[in-house]
Scaffold this active site. Structure first.
Site, short mmCIF file in Angstrom:
data_model
loop_
_atom_site.label_atom_id
_atom_site.label_comp_id
_atom_site.label_asym_id
_atom_site.label_seq_id
_atom_site.Cartn_x
_atom_site.Cartn_y
_atom_site.Cartn_z
N LYS A 1 19.48 11.96 -28.48
CA LYS A 1 19.08 13.35 -28.24
C LYS A 1 19.31 14.19 -29.49
O LYS A 1 20.44 14.49 -29.84
CB LYS A 1 19.83 13.98 -27.07
CG LYS A 1 19.08 15.21 -26.57
CD LYS A 1 19.90 16.14 -25.73
CE LYS A 1 20.66 17.16 -26.54
NZ LYS A 1 19.82 18.08 -27.31
N GLU B 1 32.64 13.37 -33.76
CA GLU B 1 32.83 14.00 -35.07
C GLU B 1 32.62 15.49 -34.86
O GLU B 1 31.52 15.92 -34.51
CB GLU B 1 31.84 13.41 -36.09
CG GLU B 1 32.27 13.65 -37.51
CD GLU B 1 31.69 14.90 -38.10
OE1 GLU B 1 32.28 15.99 -37.85
OE2 GLU B 1 30.65 14.82 -38.78
N CYS C 1 29.67 19.58 -42.18
CA CYS C 1 30.95 19.53 -41.48
C CYS C 1 32.11 19.31 -42.44
O CYS C 1 33.24 19.68 -42.16
CB CYS C 1 30.92 18.48 -40.39
SG CYS C 1 30.24 16.93 -40.94
N GLU D 1 35.43 27.15 -38.93
CA GLU D 1 34.29 26.63 -39.67
C GLU D 1 33.18 27.69 -39.67
O GLU D 1 32.54 27.96 -38.66
CB GLU D 1 33.81 25.34 -39.01
CG GLU D 1 32.90 24.57 -39.92
CD GLU D 1 32.77 23.10 -39.53
OE1 GLU D 1 33.60 22.59 -38.76
OE2 GLU D 1 31.82 22.47 -40.02
#
Lengths: 117, 358
Positions: free
Chosen positions: B40, B114, B153, B254
């Site tokens: 997906k 992750e 990331c 982040e």
């Protein structure tokens, strides 16, 4: 005095989702990609325990954040808003082409005294 | 003897920031180990996967490779919670990560995750011992926070500089950051394009305001960038350096933009204390000319990938993954194959005689 508030525009969407799904909760995400977004789920969808801090209730919806993250956020006041956008999380507003977003400000010294004594 | 067998059907949920790369990290090891895959892609980037599938559709027998598009609540959640799959691999953020693990737990399915990072990029004073090619490389290493508009990331989003070189080093880093060419991404001279979406654009700007309220000092950037012509409505953000301390929210979250937060440290102990004071542990950078530091410091950093005197390289044979809230499991390397395999141990007796117990 509260840690978390919500804008009029976001209230409309919360109520629309409530009508569709019933009782809801917010959970503040962290990390990559769609991280740092407040996400809205059906109540009971997400396993919550004492490591999830209840920051307050907005429009009848409890707003939670993981304890570890709260340690870095607790000196800030949060306002949940809504904006156009696509997301890939499981948050229920995503299919509407909208996303909840957080605006933050520092707590005032008065608020600090009460909320983080 | 040990036989490696496929798990069966693997669900993979991938993000929008590198639509083809994330797909190519996840898909091949699952297929090569003999699994069927239901992939997906992120809703923001459906085209890449679709176009690739059109190219390779004939290569696999029907049903082996499947792509499902759709919104998270309508496609991602049913995939992650399905009792018909045998494993879920996910790259994304923490709340969705927790939900996927929760769904997988109902089926006792394995997962790999992750979930991002807030990676420290540490510069020891020896980098400025000489004004040479290596220093030039180190300065570029600091400015790599702007790579892919920060939508990575492992973005080196915290710069830690030893205090005795702080001013001189950061002067060079600011100068290099100001020289970034921000323009049309189809122009080969462009170094920095726009953010991927309006909500990212707004999110990054909301971090500028909370950063300033917390007392962070903007060394350069700090606002949206206004370009001309048909780029006027692009989601451009100026490459930004914010100076502050590690307890600030801009140092802990982040931001996923071309934004870096910088602070100073006095010695190795303080560098490590700041580097590890984060919920995440995905990447880290260490820059030093000292042969002892380049081994000892990485050993003390709680992160799955520590680049030493380099950053943002991703060779296929190097395992990639996180510590702490950055997740678990390793992508690339042979290790990834084992995340998609069962081990069957067969004990075969060649002896015709009974044990003699009964």
């Amino acid at each position: 005095m509260e840690r978390v508030a919500i804008t009029e525009a976001a209230i409309k969407i919360v109520n629309q989702l409530k009508a569709q799904y019933g009782a809801l909760i917010f959970h503040q995400s962290g990390g990559c990609c769609d991280g740092s977004s407040p996400m809205i789920f059906e109540e009971g969808e997400m396993y919550l325990d004492e490591s999830d801090i209840l920051l307050g209730q907005i429009e009848g919806v409890n707003f939670y954040m993981n304890q570890d993250q709260f340690e870095y956020w607790k000196h800030t006041h949060l306002t949940v808003d809504i904006t156009k956008g696509r997301g890939s999380s499981f948050s229920l507003e995503i299919p509407l082409g909208l996303r909840f977003i957080i605006h933050s400000r520092l707590l005032t010294s008065e608020e600090q005294k009460v909320l983080n004594p | 003897m040990n036989i490696k067998e496929p798990l069966g059907i693997v669900g993979q949920i991938i993000p929008w920031n590198f639509p083809l790369l994330m797909l190519s990290w996840k898909l091949p090891p699952a297929l090569a180990t003999g699994n069927c895959v239901i992939l997906k892609p992120a809703e923001q980037t459906p085209s890449t996967a679709t176009l690739l599938m059109e190219k390779i559709a004939d290569v696999f027998p029907p049903g082996v490779l499947n792509v499902v598009h759709g919104f998270g609540p309508e496609a991602g959640k049913p995939l992650a919670s399905s009792g018909n799959i045998d494993k879920v691999a996910f790259t994304g953020e923490t709340t969705t990560g927790q939900l996927i693990m929760q769904y997988a737990s109902k089926n006792l399915n394995p997962v790999t995750m992750e979930l991002g990072g807030k990676s420290p990029n540490i510069f020891f004073n020896s980098v400025m011992d000489h004004d040479d090619a290596y220093l030039d490389k180190a300065i570029e290493g600091a400015v790599l926070f702007a790579f892919n508009a920060g939508e990575v990331c492992t973005c080196p989003s915290r710069i830690l500089v030893q205090e005795d070189i702080y001013d001189a080093f950061m002067e060079r880093v600011v100068e290099r950051t100001k020289a970034i060419v921000q323009d049309n991404p189809y122009d080969v001279n462009t170094m920095l394009g726009a953010q991927a979406s309006n909500d990212q654009y707004e999110k990054i700007q909301s971090y500028f305001s909370i950063g300033e309220e917390e007392g962070a000092k903007i060394l350069t950037g700090g606002a949206a960038a206004k370009l001309d012509g048909n780029l006027a409505n692009g989601f451009y953000i100026q490459p930004t350096i914010m100076e502050g301390h590690n307890k600030m929210r801009v140092f802990q979250e982040e931001i996923f933009g071309p934004v870096v937060c910088v602070t100073k440290f006095k010695d190795e102990a303080e560098a490590l204390e700041i580097a590890n004071d984060t919920l995440y542990g995905l990447g880290a950078g260490v820059w030093t000319r000292d042969a002892h530091q380049l081994y000892q410091i990485p050993r003390e950093i709680k992160a799955g990938r520590v680049w030493v005197n380099c950053y943002h390289t991703y060779p296929a044979h190097a395992p990639f993954g996180g510590y702490k809230k950055s997740g678990f499991g390793r992508e690339n390397h042979l290790m990834m194959m084992n995340h998609y395999r069962q081990t069957k141990n067969m004990l075969i007796s060649y002896d015709k005689n009974k044990l003699g117990f009964f």
